[in-house]
Every structure is written in C-alpha cells, then in structure tokens.
Design an enzyme around this catalytic site. Sequence first.
Site, mmCIF file in Angstrom:
data_model
loop_
_atom_site.group_PDB
_atom_site.id
_atom_site.type_symbol
_atom_site.label_atom_id
_atom_site.label_comp_id
_atom_site.label_asym_id
_atom_site.label_seq_id
_atom_site.Cartn_x
_atom_site.Cartn_y
_atom_site.Cartn_z
ATOM 1 N N GLU A 15 -0.070 -0.895 5.711
ATOM 2 C CA GLU A 15 1.038 -0.451 6.563
ATOM 3 C C GLU A 15 0.946 1.035 6.860
ATOM 4 O O GLU A 15 1.406 1.504 7.908
ATOM 5 C CB GLU A 15 2.375 -0.772 5.881
ATOM 6 C CG GLU A 15 3.596 -0.601 6.769
ATOM 7 C CD GLU A 15 4.181 0.807 6.770
ATOM 8 O OE1 GLU A 15 5.028 1.107 7.625
ATOM 9 O OE2 GLU A 15 3.788 1.625 5.896
ATOM 10 N N ASP A 25 0.833 -1.199 0.000
ATOM 11 C CA ASP A 25 0.000 0.000 0.000
ATOM 12 C C ASP A 25 0.868 1.250 0.000
ATOM 13 O O ASP A 25 2.058 1.215 0.348
ATOM 14 C CB ASP A 25 -0.954 0.008 1.195
ATOM 15 C CG ASP A 25 -0.232 0.121 2.531
ATOM 16 O OD1 ASP A 25 0.844 -0.502 2.680
ATOM 17 O OD2 ASP A 25 -0.731 0.821 3.423
#
Length: 353
Positions: free
Chosen positions: A123, A68
Amino acid sequence: MRAREPGVDLLRWMVEQYSPSHQEASFAGALVERLAARGWRAHTDAVGNAVARYGDGGTVIAFLGHIDTVPGEVPVRLEGQKLYGRGAVDAKGPLCAFIEAVELLDDAERAGKQFLLLGCVEEEVAITRGALHVRDQYAPDFVINGEPSGAHAVTLGYKGLLRLDLEHRASRRHTASRDYRAAAEHVIDAWNALKRLCDDWNRERPSLFEQNLPSLNAFHTGATETEEWATAAVSIRTGPSTDTGALLAALATVPTVTVRTVARKDAVSTNGNDALSRVFKQAIRERGVKPTLRLKTGTSDWNTVASAWSVPTVAYGPGDAALDHTPNEHIDLPEYEEGVAVLARVLALLPAK
C-alpha cells in the site's frame, strides 16, 4: 457483546514484525497462522496478502487494511500508555483493532454477517498490488478502510493522485550554439505549465480537498558523449472534480518533453449519509462524543478499489495520522481500546441482509 479485557499482546506482536513494502511475506504467513489459531479461516493469496474470514453470513463486511509499512524501524517499546513501533498507527493498529472487535461480538451480533479481513501488501508504494488484486476477487457489502482517523473520527474521503515522469532528450550541442536551451530548461517549462494550470484551478476553489496540489519530487540531469537529458518526477494531489485530461494537455504544450503516467488514482468520497457512515456516527455518539468527519489530502487503498466496489465505504482506525511515517510513531493505548470499542459497536449495528 463480550466484555473486553484491555491488552496489547496481539498489537505489540504485530508491530514487532518488521514488514516494509516488498518484505511482507514473513509477517503475512505468521499473521495467518495466528488468526487460524483464533478461529479465523485464513490464508495468504497469490500476491501475498493476508486474507481471513470470520462467520459465514450473507452480508460481507470487509476491512481493507495493509500489512506493509514505510521503511525505517522504530524500536518497539511500551512507555506508559504509549506503544512505539513502525506500523503502530499506519496501519497495524487499525488492522488489529478490527480483529479484536470482531472477536468481541456475540453470536446474535454476528448473525447473517461475514467479516472479511484483507491485509494487503504494497500500500505504501506507487503500484498498490495488494489492493489491485483483492479488488477483482471480492464483492463486499460494506468496506472499512483501515487507516488512522482517530477513535472518534471517520474519514469520508481521500484526494486522488497522479504521478508522472517528465523527460527531455536531445543530441548534445555546445552551450554557445545559437538558440541552445539546456535539457533542464525544457523540463522546467513543462513543470511551470502544470503549476500555472493548478494555480488557476485552485484560485476558484478555496477547499483544499477540491484543489490540485502539484509537487516536484525529483529532478535529474546528465549527458553522454552524444546526448543530454533531464528528467523530473512529478505528483499532483487531485480533487474529486479534477479534469486529469486537462492536466496532461497542459504538459503537451511543451512538445519537447515526454510525459509518462506512473500511477493514477481518482479521488474518493462519501456524503456521510450512507448506512455505514450513519452507523459510525451513532457508535461514536454512544461513547458520549460528537463524531469528527474528515477529508484527507493523501490517498489510500480505498482509491484503488472504489471503481469496482460501489458500496458504502469509510476509512477508520485508532491512532493519530500525524505520526504516520515518523521516527516516533506510536499509538496511545486508551485510544486503541476506544477504537476497538467503536468498531465492535459498528459491526454489531450494521444490518444483515
């Protein structure tokens, strides 16, 4: 080790796949397909992480990366030796470098080893769901956390993070009432108590890595016909010796304020003398450069898995961390190639059981 023909095709493709937190599914699926075509055993797991293995040896070397990015697209383009795009540095560059480094190894260098790629989701948000999931699924022998350190630097630690919500609610009163105090004042009292405690702690600790660094991230007030309220979002970057209980106790001295813990990650670090750190330093020295050892004031997925994975761990990846989350995020291609070379040498040097 195989010779490498410098190239940016895989990295550029990865950067072109826009994958902000909570929107990683398309990229995860496409990445798994690409890795399978390159000889990896790949799949997406129950929470959407892209997971891939190469080799079947008994020594598991895990690369803990994330797929991400923060929101906000950066137009993908190649300008000279710079590749621009969201995630080029944080953290698709390090993830791609690991993939290409593994594929450079010859059979002798892979013998007895298994390379585990963990492309985690979410994250970049408070609850690191991807890392929380893999923490309970695997037991690697070595862990490389894929974050930009610079090709000739190794990150040996991250500060911790405590996120809190503060709130005061009370029946609405006239502001001219005796002893009236606005809801905002109560929350500010709690913030000031926390700030004083951190200031006292920091005066005895000149190292930024050891200090507690509070920040007031959001503040809101409001009222209904019967109630008034104030809320604040607070975060504290904590050091390895921080007493989190003392921080929460400081807030308890303002009994009119409710405190809710949103997220807690303890600081992590290594002394740089474990087997993985030594191999990284050797690999960088072999490039004719003195390795730089870093301690970072942010957090990473390393903080999430550390309690379960008590094995040699460092963070590494090509790229300048100062470009993380910026509108001109980019990676220098010579830096990327150097990162691939260092990683390949590290993976070759790491001992098998």
